[in-house]
Design a protein around this motif. Sequence first.
Motif, PDB file in Angstrom:
ATOM      1  N   SER A 126       0.833  -1.210   0.000  1.00 31.53           N
ATOM      2  CA  SER A 126       0.000   0.000   0.000  1.00 31.53           C
ATOM      3  C   SER A 126       0.862   1.251   0.000  1.00 31.53           C
ATOM      4  O   SER A 126       0.502   2.260  -0.609  1.00 31.53           O
ATOM      5  CB  SER A 126      -0.922   0.012   1.227  1.00 31.53           C
ATOM      6  N   GLN A 146      -7.256   0.635  -0.081  1.00 29.34           N
ATOM      7  CA  GLN A 146      -7.408  -0.667   0.566  1.00 29.34           C
ATOM      8  C   GLN A 146      -8.640  -0.671   1.464  1.00 29.34           C
ATOM      9  O   GLN A 146      -9.414  -1.615   1.471  1.00 29.34           O
ATOM     10  CB  GLN A 146      -6.156  -1.003   1.380  1.00 29.34           C
ATOM     11  N   ASP A 178      -6.089  -1.449  -4.853  1.00 22.71           N
ATOM     12  CA  ASP A 178      -5.484  -1.997  -3.635  1.00 22.71           C
ATOM     13  C   ASP A 178      -6.455  -2.986  -2.995  1.00 22.71           C
ATOM     14  O   ASP A 178      -7.430  -2.605  -2.379  1.00 22.71           O
ATOM     15  CB  ASP A 178      -5.142  -0.858  -2.656  1.00 22.71           C
ATOM     16  N   GLU A 179      -6.167  -4.256  -3.170  1.00 33.67           N
ATOM     17  CA  GLU A 179      -6.988  -5.349  -2.653  1.00 33.67           C
ATOM     18  C   GLU A 179      -8.466  -5.183  -3.019  1.00 33.67           C
ATOM     19  O   GLU A 179      -9.326  -5.097  -2.147  1.00 33.67           O
ATOM     20  CB  GLU A 179      -6.806  -5.473  -1.133  1.00 33.67           C
TER      21      GLU A 179
END
Lengths: 254, 330
Positions: free
Chosen positions: A46, A88, A174-175
């Motif tokens: 991240s 995220q 991000d994820e």
Amino acid sequence: MSQDVILEARGLSKEFKGFIAVKEVNLQVRRGTIHALIGPNGAGKSTVFNLLTKFLTPTRGQILYKGRDITAMRPADVALLGLVRSFQISAVFPHLSVLENVRVALQRPLGTSFHFWKSESSLANLRDRAMELIEAVNLTPWAHHTAAELPYGRKRALEIATTLALDPEVMLLDEPLAGMGHEDIERTAALIKRVSADRTILMVEHNLSVVAHLSDTITVLRRGEILAEGPYDVVSRNPQVMEAYMGTGEVGHA
Amino acid sequence: MAAKSHANPSQATIAVRQPGQDNASRLILVGLGLAAAVAAPFVLYPVFVMKVLCFALFACAFNLLIGFAGLLSFGHAAFFGGAAYITAHAAKVWGLSPEISILLGTAFAGLLGLAVGALAIRRQGIYFAMITLALSQMVFFMALQLKFTGGEDGIQGVPRGHLFGAIDLNDPLAMYYFVLAVFLIGFALIWRTVHSPFGQVLKAIRENEPRAISLGYRTERYKLLAFVLSASLAGLAGGTKSLVFQLASLTDVTWQMSGEVVLMTLLGGMGTLFGPVVGAGIVVTLESYLAGTNLPVPVVIGAIFVVCVLVFRRGIVGELQALMARRRKA
Ligand SMILES: Nc1ncnc2c1ncn2[C@@H]1O[C@H](COP(=O)(O)OP(=O)(O)O)[C@@H](O)[C@H]1O
Ligand SMILES: [Mg+2]
């Protein structure tokens, strides 16, 4: 597929009060590919995203986007160049409706975003495009609900729709699948595949079967450093990766 | 449902949007409010209602910032009181007409807002509030020291003059309807701002600033514009008030005044359009009622405030809206 590099990090480092979160990372993301960034929690994935999109200032190193040095740019301006990220932690505007969430991403090109004297109805012609994007992530039944009411997985879907609204050349996710149920994962993975057709995607993802299935290139990060890089077959057989990433035997099953 | 919204008081009051129904009931409310405002000076003391209107506009201006941009200013008295001095000086010393004097006061507040905003906007949360407080205290000390403000005495005997050179504002009813018009213009501007393309971006910033940045918005510029608008409207309220009371004084630039507008807004419901109006009405009414008793005014108001914040966490109008939204859903 053209193979030129669209996004590049050179010797990228980030220190937090002496703690080195990202160390000398050299990363090349090729245009038109899906590039995955994997690694254990706390590896610095991240942070790399924050550096690339200028949400954090690098301690050292350089970032090039389409050959242009963007190391000193503001994060909002980076977004305007076509390098757009998601977060995220699900990043939606909770008290705006799903439609408004997407519309706010669409409205900037109208050039009226400072117009406090104009009616909101001047945004009405963005509605169709917004509904298309909402449909693409299967949120149509939710369009008039506030984002706060969505289940977690649906919030992630909304975030992708909002990011897509900018039609970015490079998307940093991000994820994107974290917290999603099985069905949502399949649907979202398919969506990512679909939208990757005419853009570049850099994604952090823990779901290795998805990573194996989607990505052209994988970069493995450990303690802020790049451990390995290459296509899934190569990376997953790297003994160092096996040890670092899984702690044990091998890296997931595709 | 009730338990859920209790667990998270910051959850919005707006659930599923039903525009038609919302608009109809809102129109009725607005109509009733307007009728009441037009009839008010025949029932209540005009000066009292004018005071309510000035503070209501002040609170609405403040609410534009806290409620729709998420910025807590603790220095809004500087704009309110600062404009009062400028308007009073323009009307009394320069002999300008009331509308020009008020516009000058408003413009001054806007420029002051630009300066204060530019310094404060980069900070978040409590630091933002502290910078606005510190800068407004500087304005207070300047008001105390400068010659034209009249120190402890303030500027007294400000002439109300003739509106557009024609309407004599010394007539209480004429003055009342003028103040009502000013309030309505200010309120309409806030309403429009909230429901504009700019308002959408502002709400997005309030909800999630990093996300707004990632969508390409230079958020500090939007926040600065919101700050300037809010300061100007606070100035509009302050300038008008100085003509109502024919006085500009230190009271209007104190930090207590900055606190009072916070109180009015929270009491009525921040982030709702009508909340600040209700909050201002309650506080001004209480103050004038308590002034006739031996009770310590600030203590009583403070206590009421604490109770209200504990019981109605969204403010009075906020709770009402939440109740209606829940009813509609059920
Ligand atoms: N703002 C920050 N201040 C201090 N340390 C941070 C900050 N952001 C991240 N870190 C640290 O940097 C390391 C990498 O974090 P992160 O990039 O979030 O990892 P990942 O996304 O790979 O799980 C972690 O040890 C984390 O605690
Ligand atoms: Mg992470």
